[in-house]
Write an enzyme that holds these catalytic residues in place. Sequence first.
Site, mmCIF file in Angstrom:
data_model
loop_
_atom_site.group_PDB
_atom_site.id
_atom_site.type_symbol
_atom_site.label_atom_id
_atom_site.label_comp_id
_atom_site.label_asym_id
_atom_site.label_seq_id
_atom_site.Cartn_x
_atom_site.Cartn_y
_atom_site.Cartn_z
ATOM 1 N N ILE A 236 0.864 -1.176 0.000
ATOM 2 C CA ILE A 236 0.000 0.000 0.000
ATOM 3 C C ILE A 236 0.899 1.224 0.000
ATOM 4 O O ILE A 236 2.119 1.119 0.207
ATOM 5 C CB ILE A 236 -0.948 0.057 1.225
ATOM 6 C CG1 ILE A 236 -0.142 0.103 2.532
ATOM 7 C CG2 ILE A 236 -1.912 -1.119 1.233
ATOM 8 C CD1 ILE A 236 -0.980 0.404 3.761
ATOM 9 N N THR A 340 6.066 2.900 -0.502
ATOM 10 C CA THR A 340 5.292 1.674 -0.344
ATOM 11 C C THR A 340 5.478 1.080 1.045
ATOM 12 O O THR A 340 6.464 1.344 1.732
ATOM 13 C CB THR A 340 5.698 0.611 -1.383
ATOM 14 O OG1 THR A 340 7.049 0.179 -1.101
ATOM 15 C CG2 THR A 340 5.629 1.163 -2.790
ATOM 16 N N SER A 341 4.537 0.238 1.439
ATOM 17 C CA SER A 341 4.634 -0.500 2.692
ATOM 18 C C SER A 341 4.036 -1.888 2.496
ATOM 19 O O SER A 341 3.015 -2.041 1.821
ATOM 20 C CB SER A 341 3.871 0.213 3.813
ATOM 21 O OG SER A 341 3.831 -0.598 4.987
ATOM 22 N N PRO A 342 4.644 -2.919 3.102
ATOM 23 C CA PRO A 342 4.065 -4.261 3.059
ATOM 24 C C PRO A 342 3.007 -4.458 4.139
ATOM 25 O O PRO A 342 2.356 -5.496 4.188
ATOM 26 C CB PRO A 342 5.274 -5.157 3.325
ATOM 27 C CG PRO A 342 6.103 -4.348 4.274
ATOM 28 C CD PRO A 342 5.922 -2.904 3.842
ATOM 29 N N ASP A 458 5.941 2.566 9.293
ATOM 30 C CA ASP A 458 6.637 1.281 9.377
ATOM 31 C C ASP A 458 7.652 1.279 10.511
ATOM 32 O O ASP A 458 7.993 0.230 11.048
ATOM 33 C CB ASP A 458 7.350 0.977 8.062
ATOM 34 C CG ASP A 458 6.395 0.591 6.953
ATOM 35 O OD1 ASP A 458 5.280 0.144 7.255
ATOM 36 O OD2 ASP A 458 6.761 0.762 5.771
#
Length: 778
Positions: A236, A340-342, A458
């Site tokens: 995301i 982005t981030s997981p 994060d």
Amino acid sequence: MDQHHDSKAGPSQPQPRWRQQASRWRLQAIKATVLVAAVVLGYMAFVRLYHGGLEVNWLWRTINQDGNRYEHESAKGNQYLLGVGKADITGPVVEINMMGYADTKQVGSGLRQRLYSRAFIVGDVKHPEDRFVYLVLDTQSGDTAVRSGILKGLASLGSDFAVYGQHNVAVTGTHSHSGPGAWLNYLLPQITSKGFDKQSYQAIVDGAVLSIQRAHTSLQPGYLTVGSTKVLDANINRSLYAYLANPAKERSKYNTSTEDDGSVEKTLTLLKFQRASDSKSTGVLTWFPTHGTSMLGNNTLISGDNKGVAADMFEKSFSKEDSVADGFVAGFSQASVGDTSPNVLGAWCEDGSGKQCSLENSTCSDGKSQYCHARGPFFRVPDNGASSCYEIGKRQFEPARKLYDSLDSVGTPIVGPTVKSFHTFQDMSNFSFPLANGSYVNTCPAALGYSFAAGTSDGPGAFDFTQNGPNTPNASPVWRVVSGFIKEPSEHQKRCHFPKPILLDVGEITTPYLWTPNVVDVQVLRAGQLVIIVSPGEATTMAGRRWKEAIHNSAASSALSGLSKVDPIVVLGGPANSYTHYIATPEEYGIQRYEGASTLYGPYTLNAYINLTLTYLHHLSASSTSKPAPGPSPPDNVNKSLSFITGVVFDGTPIFKQFGDVKEDVKPSYSIGSLVSATFVGANPRNSLRLGQTYAAVEKRDVEHGRWSRVRDDGDWSLIFNWKRTSEILGTSEVNIVWETEDWVEPGQYRVKYYGDWKAVGGAITSFEGVSGDFIVA
């Protein structure tokens, strides 16, 4: 070693069912391929008869801009010189600060999964001196000193390796935040790691060189095929407020559905390496953007994070019946990773409010960012992110493997025999260049803004900084004093970086040596119609799109591929070669969230990179025989970096104990899915990195022949190696080895083994082993 296992930590689909799905996909793909081939061949026969054979499909014959014809034996495209290789780069797994979160408290305590360098070589068959190496390291990034060490290592191997140099070696990192640190060239990232550690550095360099050696040894003619697929649930945008500052018209081009709204790139691109001699696949190289932050900031076990999981899954997913070569290598490279981030469930306040963090500046009810934490798919599992990490890796692996299985029918062959590359260094402290409207702008000496210290959802910063606030940075006035004490930026520097409020004027500090790079790598690789931008920083989603679009349009307009009917395919990989922090768009830069504050060279950083790569793009043309001037060399600080990291003095044992003795043994039996644990009298694993070996193993007894065989080692996700110092004075320590038995494990008799090395007071190092009792898994 058991060839049919993969490892897991958390809910996931067992491998046997994956194999059944893969078999069905392959069967369907074969049927579809046969049908499509019949239709295409029938149509081509009709065209040839009807039109007198004047035209045939471009897959079979292509015409370049000079009117020359390239003949192809099949629809596989042109042949290239291809090689792949893999080697261990796992550095010290304990007592070294981990690289990524910049948290002094995050110090390694063991190993979850070994780290690797994966090397991919592509060359021109007729002109083998034209080739490039693309490295994918399980590290936070590429690095100036590491790349320099790799090039020196290659030069020392003799004349066969003289073909590799500055112009054609790309060193990328998967951006894992779970590896040992203390190997970077510049001072700023060394501060949290207590300086530079040569053991950590040398492990990366030596493993990278070995992986290139192995790839070089495996070189032979083969084919390249590229394809893409959507991965909708593995990333995301963690900085949506900044992304929304980009023009609405531009954003609308990428908003295709509710699931793919354009805020992050959902496309995974896969390049298959297939040797011509027997049509066996030798490897795949993929590009997909998601941060290596699935393992959280409180994790202290070394791993390759979600990219390492995906690569390991892919490499272990084949059976003996599959048409793959021994030593198959899967590289999962980063792409436009910046924003982005997981952690796909978003950022939430862990302050009891049950609310999401604010969109604008990622804060909670107290106005601070410390309680704002992003959530992975299994955030409720108390394992420091391991279950979520495994799941995000699986979510990249599964669509990649599905695409691989259907690539013969949906892929695009790489055509045009040309392989080229260029590299130069550029001083970004004052690079002047024209924009599209003709006005001249310039970059600035590197500087970091206040929001840099705020961190991200994060990994929030440790102090009272918040993201977004270019005019009134929200932090204690004490930090302004501290910032000025380190280096007060000049009025010119402030104007150059505006609207960034400068916290650390790092590009103008040279004591005791440079804090961050001002000299950056500019590099692009090309094979046929495939163009690879090698980015030294973390490009955000929109920054990457603009960069790729500019290269694509220029390559297409100049028929760079040499094939008038072939559209260029452009990918971006990084962070590579050095680490220049972030590359945001000017609009995102104006918002001054973390990504904009970490864009080192001012608001025109992205424009500068685009200008530079376009300037040198003609060096990739088929007729080019020149290379750009090398540019100003960056410093190599390996031999002058500070270090306050103490070495291992000696190892001791408790009274009446020996190294490797069992302190707490396994139980007699375990059910499938249980945790198996054994604790041993240990020694410091920094005494030997055991590269290409293992610290821990699980062995299974072959009842029929009475032999023990290894079925797991510390390269497997399910086997965890934990180390703990029990006495500083006596030098004693213990090792706990945990096996998370998978739900597909074979019932049987097992045992755990520990491999260690102890250091005597005089410095001598001696190897030893420990063995648990036998136990049954049923």
